[in-house]
Write an enzyme that holds these catalytic residues in place. Structure first.
Site, PDB file in Angstrom:
ATOM      1  CB  CYS A  88      -0.270   9.647  -9.434  1.00  0.00           C
ATOM      2  SG  CYS A  88       1.223  10.389 -10.150  1.00  0.00           S
ATOM      3  CG  HIS A 194       0.885  11.400  -4.896  1.00  0.00           C
ATOM      4  ND1 HIS A 194       0.893  10.032  -5.069  1.00  0.00           N
ATOM      5  CD2 HIS A 194       1.612  11.917  -5.924  1.00  0.00           C
ATOM      6  CE1 HIS A 194       1.603   9.727  -6.141  1.00  0.00           C
ATOM      7  NE2 HIS A 194       2.041  10.853  -6.683  1.00  0.00           N
ATOM      8  CD  GLU A 196      -0.625   8.938  -1.848  1.00  0.00           C
ATOM      9  OE1 GLU A 196       0.284   8.634  -2.648  1.00  0.00           O
ATOM     10  OE2 GLU A 196      -1.748   9.337  -2.225  1.00  0.00           O
TER      11      GLU A 196
END
Length: 214
Positions: A88, A194, A196
């Site tokens: 990001c 992202h 994650e």
């Protein structure tokens, strides 16, 4: 062999830490994962991760507030050539310059600038938030090994990287026009999404990064 996730006050990094720990365990790589604010920890790391949420200028200020961290990044990523993943705003900081709120110099690792998203379809909301389909650019980079065209990943951003060299584009998404999803050169990769938060696809990308030997 270890993974250093840099904490410079850009948000709660627990989800990123857990995702890297799980990818490491699932792939049986045996890497240790640590979240650190200590520049000295980068020397002992085999892989370096720079997450980031918020404004470009604020994230850069957070890094500069850690004495020696910017120099340690330069030494270990550019000098030693260790595998690097920017996530990001961590990806955006690799640019020459960011133009969020004010013009701010970035790391200058990948030529280009970070500008506000301007979708052609004015009904599309900013920030670009939610799931979108990856479009892989050219031959798949090793971090995208096994990740197919159209795979869904999760975004939250209002600004995007505009690289000068199209060869540095690894993946894009369509959000009222082409938007950078991943860039890279040499030992460096950046993803706007992202991993994650991108479930199985994100864990696959993280595992690929941890296996990567540029």
């Amino acid at each position: 062999m270890s993974v250093a996730i840099i904490d410079y006050g850009s948000g709660n990094l627990r989800s990123a830490e857990k995702a890297f720990e799980r990818a490491d365990a699932d792939a049986s790589l045996g890497l240790g994962v640590s979240v650190t604010r200590n520049p000295e920890d980068l020397k002992g790391a085999s892989h370096i991760v720079l997450p980031g949420v918020g404004a470009f200028v604020d994230c850069l200020a957070g890094i500069n507030a850690l004495p020696g961290m910017l120099g340690a990044l330069q030494e270990n990523v550019i000098g030693a050539g260790k595998p690097f993943l920017g996530i990001c705003v961590g990806m955006q900081l690799m640019a020459d310059v960011g133009r969020e709120h004010e013009t701010t110099n970035g790391f200058g690792w990948i030529a280009g600038e970070v500008r506000a998203l301007e979708p052609n379809d004015k009904t599309l909301k900013i920030p670009h938030m939610g799931w979108n389909e990856l479009q892989i650019s050219g031959p798949a980079h090793p971090v995208f090994d096994g990740i197919t065209e159209g795979a869904h990943v999760y975004f939250v951003h209002s600004y995007g990287f505009r690289p000068k060299n199209p060869d540095h584009v690894l993946a894009t998404v369509d959000y009222g026009g082409e938007t950078m999803a991943a860039i890279g050169r040499d030992n460096m990769v950046g993803v706007q999404f992202h991993p994650e938060k991108s479930q199985a696809v994100g864990l696959k990308l993280i595992a690929n990064f941890l296996r990567w030997k540029p």
